[in-house]
Write a protein that holds these residues in place. Structure first.
Motif, short mmCIF file in Angstrom:
data_model
loop_
_atom_site.label_atom_id
_atom_site.label_comp_id
_atom_site.label_asym_id
_atom_site.label_seq_id
_atom_site.Cartn_x
_atom_site.Cartn_y
_atom_site.Cartn_z
N ALA A 37 -5.40 39.71 9.12
CA ALA A 37 -5.72 39.63 7.70
C ALA A 37 -6.65 40.78 7.29
O ALA A 37 -6.45 41.42 6.25
CB ALA A 37 -6.38 38.29 7.38
N ALA A 38 -7.65 41.06 8.12
CA ALA A 38 -8.57 42.15 7.81
C ALA A 38 -7.86 43.50 7.82
O ALA A 38 -8.08 44.34 6.93
CB ALA A 38 -9.72 42.15 8.81
N ALA A 39 -6.98 43.70 8.81
CA ALA A 39 -6.26 44.98 8.90
C ALA A 39 -5.31 45.19 7.74
O ALA A 39 -5.10 46.32 7.29
CB ALA A 39 -5.49 45.03 10.23
N ALA A 40 -4.74 44.09 7.24
CA ALA A 40 -3.79 44.18 6.13
C ALA A 40 -4.47 44.03 4.77
O ALA A 40 -3.79 43.96 3.74
CB ALA A 40 -2.71 43.12 6.28
N HIS A 41 -5.80 43.94 4.77
CA HIS A 41 -6.59 43.81 3.54
C HIS A 41 -6.24 42.53 2.77
O HIS A 41 -6.27 42.51 1.54
CB HIS A 41 -6.42 45.04 2.65
CG HIS A 41 -6.75 46.33 3.33
ND1 HIS A 41 -8.03 46.68 3.69
CD2 HIS A 41 -5.95 47.34 3.75
CE1 HIS A 41 -8.02 47.86 4.30
NE2 HIS A 41 -6.76 48.28 4.36
N PRO A 45 -11.68 35.11 3.84
CA PRO A 45 -12.16 33.72 3.71
C PRO A 45 -11.02 32.72 3.45
O PRO A 45 -11.01 31.64 4.03
CB PRO A 45 -13.14 33.79 2.54
CG PRO A 45 -13.63 35.20 2.55
CD PRO A 45 -12.44 36.02 2.95
N THR A 46 -10.08 33.11 2.59
CA THR A 46 -8.94 32.22 2.33
C THR A 46 -8.09 32.06 3.58
O THR A 46 -7.61 30.96 3.89
CB THR A 46 -8.08 32.76 1.18
OG1 THR A 46 -8.88 32.84 0.00
CG2 THR A 46 -6.89 31.84 0.91
N THR A 47 -7.89 33.14 4.31
CA THR A 47 -7.13 33.08 5.56
C THR A 47 -7.78 32.13 6.56
O THR A 47 -7.09 31.34 7.22
CB THR A 47 -7.00 34.48 6.18
OG1 THR A 47 -6.30 35.34 5.27
CG2 THR A 47 -6.27 34.44 7.50
N ASN A 50 -7.28 28.58 5.36
CA ASN A 50 -5.90 28.19 5.60
C ASN A 50 -5.66 27.87 7.08
O ASN A 50 -4.95 26.92 7.41
CB ASN A 50 -4.94 29.29 5.17
CG ASN A 50 -4.85 29.44 3.66
OD1 ASN A 50 -5.38 28.61 2.91
ND2 ASN A 50 -4.21 30.49 3.21
N PHE A 51 -6.25 28.66 7.94
CA PHE A 51 -6.09 28.45 9.39
C PHE A 51 -6.51 27.04 9.78
O PHE A 51 -5.81 26.35 10.52
CB PHE A 51 -6.92 29.48 10.16
CG PHE A 51 -6.81 29.38 11.65
CD1 PHE A 51 -5.77 30.00 12.32
CD2 PHE A 51 -7.75 28.67 12.40
CE1 PHE A 51 -5.65 29.91 13.70
CE2 PHE A 51 -7.64 28.57 13.78
CZ PHE A 51 -6.58 29.19 14.43
N PHE A 52 -7.65 26.60 9.26
CA PHE A 52 -8.15 25.28 9.60
C PHE A 52 -7.58 24.18 8.70
O PHE A 52 -8.06 23.04 8.71
CB PHE A 52 -9.68 25.26 9.57
CG PHE A 52 -10.29 26.03 10.70
CD1 PHE A 52 -10.27 25.51 11.99
CD2 PHE A 52 -10.86 27.28 10.50
CE1 PHE A 52 -10.81 26.22 13.06
CE2 PHE A 52 -11.41 27.99 11.56
CZ PHE A 52 -11.38 27.46 12.85
N THR A 175 -4.33 30.99 -3.75
CA THR A 175 -3.32 32.05 -3.77
C THR A 175 -2.97 32.42 -2.34
O THR A 175 -3.85 32.66 -1.51
CB THR A 175 -3.84 33.29 -4.51
OG1 THR A 175 -4.12 32.92 -5.86
CG2 THR A 175 -2.81 34.41 -4.49
N ASN A 176 -1.68 32.44 -2.04
CA ASN A 176 -1.23 32.78 -0.69
C ASN A 176 -1.64 34.21 -0.37
O ASN A 176 -1.19 35.15 -1.02
CB ASN A 176 0.29 32.64 -0.59
CG ASN A 176 0.80 32.74 0.83
OD1 ASN A 176 0.37 33.58 1.60
ND2 ASN A 176 1.76 31.89 1.17
#
Length: 230
Positions: A37-41, A45-47, A50-52, A175-176
């Motif tokens: 997520a960080a590499a793709a900007h 925090p949302t990622t 979503n993970f959890f 937002t996805n």
């Protein structure tokens, strides 16, 4: 043999090893997801939130806690062959139910779908196959089982119901971060935009019934194998 101290000690070692393996799988997938997520900007925090929000992550995390609890308790009490306390016995039955459901749903409905943008293959298999299989075996082979009241099976439904309510309420508030869609659902079968509310409700009812059936099975096995002693 299953009721012997040597068996209990050996199975406890397996419980602790599986807890460590599942924890490593969760961490590996978390690191991969956040780094991607960080590499793709994408919004980090949302990622993370979503993970959890995946039932898989929550059920696997719960299994780590409960397996470690059971293992540490047995060793700390001098490897005594005594029935699990009520809370631990219920927790083992419940996490076994959630992990079995995780394995069944994934392998029947979700295998091959890119649920995480940066899926770690070995981690995925541990959380969806090997962890569920171990928890299923634990129902048959785990030491120190005690008899639970039948109503304990109904308690297994509380967490999945709360998770579904949380998921459906949160979905349209997020937002996805991968697609930019103004909603985010962890699994396609819960997404009414990809099918219909009728389909979503049908899956919810089917999974709820399956959870109750598996939970009653878990309690039945514990009653057949366990002790009435406190």
């Amino acid at each position: 043999m299953i009721r012997s101290r040597s068996w209990a000690t050996g199975w406890t070692a397996l419980r602790l090893a599986m807890a460590a393996l599942i924890a490593a799988a969760i961490i590996a997938q978390f690191v991969s997801t956040v780094a991607g997520a960080a590499a793709a900007h994408r919004d980090v925090p949302t990622t993370i939130a979503n993970f959890f929000s995946f039932f898989t992550i929550l059920s696997n995390t719960a299994s780590v806690v409960v397996l470690a609890w059971a293992g540490i308790r047995f060793l700390s009490r001098g490897r005594r062959l005594e029935p699990d306390p009520l809370a631990l016995a219920a927790a083992l039955a419940w996490v076994s139910t959630y992990m079995v459901i995780t394995g069944v749903v994934y392998n029947l409905l979700l295998r091959g779908l890119p649920l995480q943008p940066e899926t770690v293959a070995w981690s995925n298999e541990v959380m969806h196959v090997w962890g569920p299989l171990f928890l299923l075996l634990d129902l048959f082979l785990g030491p120190c089982r005690r008899r639970l009241p039948w109503k304990a099976a109904l308690g297994a439904a509380i967490f999945p119901i709360a998770w579904i309510v949380y998921t459906l309420v949160r979905a349209n508030l997020v937002t996805n971060p991968t697609t930019g869609q103004p909603y985010w659902y962890p699994y396609p079968f819960l997404n009414p935009y990809e099918s219909s509310w009728g389909s979503v409700i049908g899956y919810m009812i089917g999974i709820a019934v399956t959870i109750i059936v598996v939970a009653f099975g878990a309690v039945a096995l514990g009653r057949a194998r366990g002790s009435r002693e406190a």
